[in-house]
Design an enzyme around this catalytic site. Sequence first.
Site, PDB file in Angstrom:
ATOM      1  N   ASP A  35       0.823  -1.220   0.000  1.00  0.00           N
ATOM      2  CA  ASP A  35       0.000   0.000   0.000  1.00  0.00           C
ATOM      3  C   ASP A  35       0.853   1.265   0.000  1.00  0.00           C
ATOM      4  OD1 ASP A  35      -2.288  -1.682   0.194  1.00  0.00           O
ATOM      5  OD2 ASP A  35      -1.822  -1.927   2.315  1.00  0.00           O
ATOM      6  N   HIS A  81      -3.968  -3.048  -6.097  1.00  0.00           N
ATOM      7  CA  HIS A  81      -3.249  -1.857  -6.551  1.00  0.00           C
ATOM      8  C   HIS A  81      -4.258  -0.818  -7.027  1.00  0.00           C
ATOM      9  CE1 HIS A  81       0.812  -4.114  -7.175  1.00  0.00           C
ATOM     10  NE2 HIS A  81       0.438  -4.007  -5.916  1.00  0.00           N
TER      11      HIS A  81
END
Length: 333
Positions: free
Chosen positions: A13, A42
């Site tokens: 992240d 993503h």
Amino acid sequence: MPCTVITGGFWGDEGKGKIISYLALEDQLAICVRTGSVNAAHTVWFKGKRYALHMVPAAFVNENCRLLIGTGANIDVAQFLEEVEETNVKNRIGIDYQASVIEEKHSVQDKTNVHLKGIVGTTGRGVGPAIEERVRRSAKLAKDIRELQPYLANVAEEVNNAIDKGEKVLLEGTQGLMLSLFHGTYPYVTGRDTSASAICSEAGVGPTKINDVLIVFKAFMTRVGNGPLPGELLKEEAIKRRWFEIAAGTGRERRSAPFNFEIAKKAVSVNGATQAAVTKLDILYPQCKSVRNYNELPEKAKQFIDEIEKQTRVPVVFIGTGPAAMDVIDRRE
Ligand code: IMP
Ligand code: MG
């Protein structure tokens, strides 16, 4: 370039999806290879729409880019088909015929195993159990699945041919070094190695073919699931600083902490990083929002970037200043 590996420096992240979408458009990537699996999401903002991609490579934003999923990946067939539809990439995506498949029973195992779900805090997507099955040599492979027949490819062959022709190739890693089975905070890690070397291996590209290893850091750290997080803030403080995030993939709350230089140094070292990206600088310094010229950054923000370069000894070539693909300061020559 021509062949770059993109890898996460913390616990995932970090904003790899955003940097990949920028490179796809700016550098006209020929091929992007996704590794890993559906535990990772993503995030890409493109034309005002937000995509949380678990299977399709983040470079889909460039219509001329060939999208591949490497042999080391684990395929969630339903998720793959859904994302192919959503991103409209049917004619340019391929899966290695020998990638393995996540079956229904694997996510059940992930969600009901007390150690995995309760202690480690897995995403519950079945990735660890699917990897176990593969190690037992009893996994179903992409080539065994009827719905995947139109997508089968020899990824290593395609990618190596492209690299030999000098085409621009990006190998898309998932998660971050601190979630690596080998280098992370075991047992609070994912089921595979997440380092640059492992990304190459999953795609089928040898280390001599790699020109750059681009490590992505966020301007602060976050972590979902259990395990240590040095300098962790209380939730109220995280909210006050605007660091509080909700996971793109699972909707879980992310814990947060300030940027940690010791972890960053280790991640640069183990990954052999040659370049770094720092995302979300606009969250730390709101005056940076959507800035695309380094000279326009406030002094404090520049000092922070300088400090990262000084301590990690890699140049920060990309700085993220907002969620859209093009909200990037590009400092390459
Ligand atoms: P698993 O990979 O689903 O087995 O989860 C193991 C650990 O890795 C848990 O702490 C998850 O929250 C974490 N994890 C797995 N994938 C990601 C990711 O893409 N981003 C952040 N954390 C992840
Ligand atoms: Mg993510």
